[in-house]
Design a protein around this motif. Structure first.
Motif, mmCIF file in Angstrom:
data_model
loop_
_atom_site.group_PDB
_atom_site.id
_atom_site.type_symbol
_atom_site.label_atom_id
_atom_site.label_comp_id
_atom_site.label_asym_id
_atom_site.label_seq_id
_atom_site.Cartn_x
_atom_site.Cartn_y
_atom_site.Cartn_z
ATOM 1 N N ILE A 1 1.036 -1.015 0.057
ATOM 2 C CA ILE A 1 -0.186 -0.240 -0.286
ATOM 3 C C ILE A 1 1.065 1.034 -0.154
ATOM 4 C CG2 ILE A 1 -1.808 -1.014 1.220
ATOM 5 C CD1 ILE A 1 -1.307 0.309 3.792
ATOM 6 N N GLU A 2 2.346 0.874 0.426
ATOM 7 C CA GLU A 2 3.031 2.489 0.284
ATOM 8 C C GLU A 2 3.192 2.999 -1.571
ATOM 9 O OE1 GLU A 2 4.176 3.885 2.896
ATOM 10 O OE2 GLU A 2 3.450 1.920 4.214
ATOM 11 N N ASN A 3 2.723 1.967 -2.770
ATOM 12 C CA ASN A 3 2.840 2.409 -3.734
ATOM 13 C C ASN A 3 1.918 3.044 -4.344
ATOM 14 O OD1 ASN A 3 5.871 1.385 -3.265
ATOM 15 N ND2 ASN A 3 5.034 -0.529 -3.796
ATOM 16 N N GLY A 4 0.665 2.986 -3.688
ATOM 17 C CA GLY A 4 -0.802 2.898 -3.981
ATOM 18 C C GLY A 4 -1.315 3.745 -3.522
ATOM 19 N N THR B 1 -16.760 -2.709 -3.932
ATOM 20 C CA THR B 1 -15.451 -3.788 -4.436
ATOM 21 C C THR B 1 -14.463 -2.371 -3.131
ATOM 22 O OG1 THR B 1 -16.452 -4.168 -6.719
ATOM 23 C CG2 THR B 1 -13.918 -4.402 -6.128
ATOM 24 N N VAL B 2 -13.595 -3.521 -2.978
ATOM 25 C CA VAL B 2 -11.895 -2.526 -2.734
ATOM 26 C C VAL B 2 -11.093 -3.086 -3.832
ATOM 27 C CG1 VAL B 2 -10.920 -2.649 -0.454
ATOM 28 C CG2 VAL B 2 -12.854 -3.264 -0.124
ATOM 29 N N THR B 3 -10.400 -1.634 -4.090
ATOM 30 C CA THR B 3 -9.508 -2.027 -5.127
ATOM 31 C C THR B 3 -8.165 -1.305 -4.226
ATOM 32 O OG1 THR B 3 -10.196 0.206 -6.150
ATOM 33 C CG2 THR B 3 -11.053 -1.723 -7.009
ATOM 34 N N PHE B 4 -6.876 -1.742 -4.922
ATOM 35 C CA PHE B 4 -5.867 -1.197 -5.447
ATOM 36 C C PHE B 4 -5.289 -0.473 -6.292
ATOM 37 C CE2 PHE B 4 -1.139 -1.149 -6.067
ATOM 38 C CZ PHE B 4 -0.626 -0.201 -5.295
ATOM 39 N N ILE C 1 -2.415 0.753 -12.714
ATOM 40 C CA ILE C 1 -2.849 -0.930 -12.204
ATOM 41 C C ILE C 1 -3.543 -0.434 -11.182
ATOM 42 C CG2 ILE C 1 -2.186 -2.489 -10.700
ATOM 43 C CD1 ILE C 1 1.187 -1.333 -11.650
ATOM 44 N N ARG C 2 -5.098 -1.493 -11.402
ATOM 45 C CA ARG C 2 -5.719 -1.602 -10.906
ATOM 46 C C ARG C 2 -6.093 -3.237 -9.904
ATOM 47 N NH1 ARG C 2 -11.477 -3.008 -11.294
ATOM 48 N NH2 ARG C 2 -12.401 -1.870 -9.838
ATOM 49 N N VAL C 3 -5.784 -3.121 -8.841
ATOM 50 C CA VAL C 3 -6.548 -4.656 -8.423
ATOM 51 C C VAL C 3 -7.099 -5.063 -7.962
ATOM 52 C CG1 VAL C 3 -5.069 -6.518 -6.655
ATOM 53 C CG2 VAL C 3 -3.556 -5.127 -8.609
ATOM 54 N N VAL C 4 -8.580 -5.451 -8.167
ATOM 55 C CA VAL C 4 -9.642 -6.093 -7.282
ATOM 56 C C VAL C 4 -8.643 -6.531 -5.602
ATOM 57 C CG1 VAL C 4 -11.754 -7.018 -7.070
ATOM 58 C CG2 VAL C 4 -11.786 -5.460 -8.881
#
Length: 106
Positions: free
Chosen positions: A14-17, A26-29, A34-37
């Motif tokens: 999580i330090e990178n985004g 939905t919880v995403t990064f 870049i998008r990651v579910v």
């Protein structure tokens, strides 16, 4: 802090985004393009609760880091078994596993 996705197929730092909850549950990064579910939940309220859980885990990790820095000299006096036990506790805090639907109360 690392977060492992609900389906266990992705790990993100999580330090990178940015981790966010969306209105559809939905919880995403996101980091750049870049998008990651990380997980999908039945309601926005559950997704927001998961964000609360991530926030708490992140704060816990920072407390552990600070405590370790303060107690560095104490580790020199520990036995191998004590060090392994301490390491296991620290590693458990280092990665947040996205919870299952049933583990999140609205």
């Amino acid at each position: 802090m690392l977060i492992r996705s609900k389906n266990k197929m992705h790990i993100v730092n999580i330090e990178n985004g940015v981790v966010s909850a969306e209105g559809d549950g939905t919880v995403t990064f996101r980091a750049g393009k870049i998008r990651v579910v990380l997980g999908e939940y039945s309601s926005a309220q559950k997704a927001f609760k998961v964000l609360d859980m991530i926030q708490e885990a992140y704060a816990d990790e920072k407390v552990v880091e600070y405590t370790l820095a303060l107690q560095e000299n104490e580790f020199k006096n520990m036995t191998r078994d004590q060090l392994l036990s301490a390491r296991a506790g620290i590693l458990k805090k280092a990665v947040f596993q996205m919870p299952n639907e049933s583990d999140v109360e609205e």
